[in-house]
Design an enzyme around this catalytic site. Sequence first.
Site, PDB file in Angstrom:
ATOM      1  N   ASP A 277       0.832  -1.194   0.000  1.00  0.00           N
ATOM      2  CA  ASP A 277       0.000   0.000   0.000  1.00  0.00           C
ATOM      3  C   ASP A 277       0.877   1.259   0.000  1.00  0.00           C
ATOM      4  O   ASP A 277       2.064   1.214   0.305  1.00  0.00           O
ATOM      5  CB  ASP A 277      -0.890  -0.023   1.241  1.00  0.00           C
TER       6      ASP A 277
ATOM      7  N   GLU B  51       2.747   7.063  -2.498  1.00  0.00           N
ATOM      8  CA  GLU B  51       2.465   8.200  -3.377  1.00  0.00           C
ATOM      9  C   GLU B  51       2.909   9.535  -2.774  1.00  0.00           C
ATOM     10  O   GLU B  51       3.431  10.397  -3.485  1.00  0.00           O
ATOM     11  CB  GLU B  51       0.958   8.296  -3.678  1.00  0.00           C
TER      12      GLU B  51
ATOM     13  N   ASP C 205      -8.840   3.709  -3.229  1.00  0.00           N
ATOM     14  CA  ASP C 205      -9.963   3.964  -2.329  1.00  0.00           C
ATOM     15  C   ASP C 205     -11.135   4.589  -3.083  1.00  0.00           C
ATOM     16  O   ASP C 205     -11.093   5.758  -3.485  1.00  0.00           O
ATOM     17  CB  ASP C 205      -9.534   4.894  -1.199  1.00  0.00           C
TER      18      ASP C 205
END
Length: 749
Positions: free
Chosen positions: A414, A417, A480
């Site tokens: 995960d 970024e 998400d």
Amino acid sequence: MKFTDGYWLLREGVTAAHPVQVLDVTATDGALEIHAPTQPVRHRGDLLKGPVVTINAHAPMPGVIGVTLTHFEGEQPRGPEFEVTTESFTPQVSYDDGHATLTSGELSVRITRTGPWRVDFLAHGRTLTTSGPKGIGIMRDATGAHYLREQLGLGVGTHVYGLGERFGPLVKNGQVVDIWNADGGTATEQAYKNVPFYLTDAGYGVFVDHPGKVSFEVGSEAVSRVQFSVAAQRLTYYVIHGPTPKEILRKYTALTGRPALPPAWSFGLWLSTSFTTSYDEETVTSFIEGMREREIPLSVFHFDCFWMREFNWCDFQWDPRVFPDPEGMLKRLHERGLHVCVWINPYIAQRSPLFAEGKALGHLLRRPDGSVWQWDLWQPGMALVDFTSPAARDWYAAKLEALLAQGVDCFKTDFGERVPVDVAWSDGSDPERMHNSYTYLYNRTVFDVLRGHRGEQEAVVFARSATTGSQKFPVHWGGDCESTYEAMAESMRGGLSLGMSGFGYWSHDIGGFEGTPTPALFKRWLAFGLLSSHSRLHGSSSYRVPWLFDEESVAVARHFTRLKLRLMPYLYEAARAAHTEGVPVMRAMVLEFPDDPGCAFLERQYMLGPDLLVAPVFSDEGDVTYYVPEGTWTHFLSGETVTGPRWVRERHGFLSLPLLVRPGAVIPVGAVDDRPDYPHADGVTLRAYGPRRGAQVTVTVGDVAFTVVREGDVLRASCGDPSAPWALAAGERVARARAGTGFLSLELD
């Protein structure tokens, strides 16, 4: 980034200089170097003025031409750089008084030496795109920042695709796209996966070889041009000839890397604990047992963040309060036939014991003054692992090795970024260029650990962030999204756009991540999710086990999971094509039908592999409208036929959706529907849909190639391996056509 104020003027404070003529041309080692003044040279006095643009044309492989624009060559080079493959060949170079030309395969770049400035890219005598007067530019804004800009012509009717996983319209014409990774969800112009590559349906694609921020104006400043600009003294881009979109992807992924082939087990259903829900081994076991009791096959169980202690992400230690016996638990999960995935990220919270360890060893990203870079946005006081350091990579990898030794099979990688630019990387990388590249180093580190520990055929991650080259480390999921039909549609657009950017496999959170889906939405999303490359049940604050919605959700989950597993002989060959050719498993319709203008804008349906059309349903009632290309297509689930080209409106129950087979296709259907990793050729059924008389189709399943021939109303199937258990002595079986059905079925046992 926009520089102009309409057609004639520049924006306030902007200055521009553009090449106006060729001063001289040099041909060396299969390349062209051109010096182009930005004002006419009429006498010797004009030779004292600048700037001058140096243009180098070169070719890394046939059908691909690179162009490098340089203003000041004295800039100190700083990484990172994209990894670009070159082949050993020499392009053709020629020049005369009128033009200088470099030819690579069927693609040529031609620079006009007299008259108005013009750079043409041509194939088969046709101009693909052009950089015309004022296309190339040395630009400065009101702050004095320096940019190099290029504008390539956009022909009438040409559509632009790609640029990473973007959640807006699939066709990028009219959009402003900044290549800059961000953790922005799926509902904005930001993207987790930014790729400075676009392809068109006009025979070419363009890859901008700059790992930092690239600003694209896709017909959004000069409406008949695609503009891209970077804050640098040098800019390299590659024009890639197709002519088809699939061939463009083949060449682009040959240039930047092909996706690895994920293990077959990863194509089964993944179930997660969800994010902020409460769970322990008892909860996990109840989910798994509930799936077994309801006959919903499960392949992977995923532990999200709270397998570790709160505020300790990441310390890679199981929370002993809820998982006191992780080795025993993992063993028990494996005995149930499951693979296990655990969540990780590249950030180290201050409370984690690894923070002090990483700080002391110099493995954490630092500010220019030498202090560790920290903030509180995700975990209190968190820092980033500095993956530019080989020692830091080895340190991080060792933590993962310990988990693999416990019995973990793969990792959900995960984040990656939100990478700062006010920092100093250990290898001296430029912070702006490293922002997007961080995810590449992060996921490569994890993937290499898995590859080394599990073997080449078993490595798989579940990654969120990406950039050019990250396609080599699959699988990626869409990030998400909300629990709405609108978010389901935006996720689908993102996945199709990512597939047009060189990525072979893609997944998404079935039911949406934020919020809790209604039972109807959950059932519609199940059908879509289980007809995607990879399929995962995951949410934020609520569980995603089907029986918590309603009993019909259980039936839908069971139905589509088992359907996907029966389709594994077909799906895994599509996955193999992604690995060997760079063509994605989930394909925007224009990839398969570039000559059908009806497919150019389609973004609510897709091809799953080469021969199955999927149109997810985006309504409770089941109403769906989709486009059928030319020919007679067959509903895989019902056997009914639809003839195109035309638009079709239908209503489907929750156990159905438009799943159509391409005319003339042969679909291999497996004999197993309770796991994805079985011998796909054993007991396979070949379904031949509307083959023409005399047609011959070869279908590969694993190491076995079947050839199906229609002779009148008879199908003959031969196997390339006469010793295989399903083959007769002659290697043939004959089955007669079943009247009144849309397909001919031939079973090989």
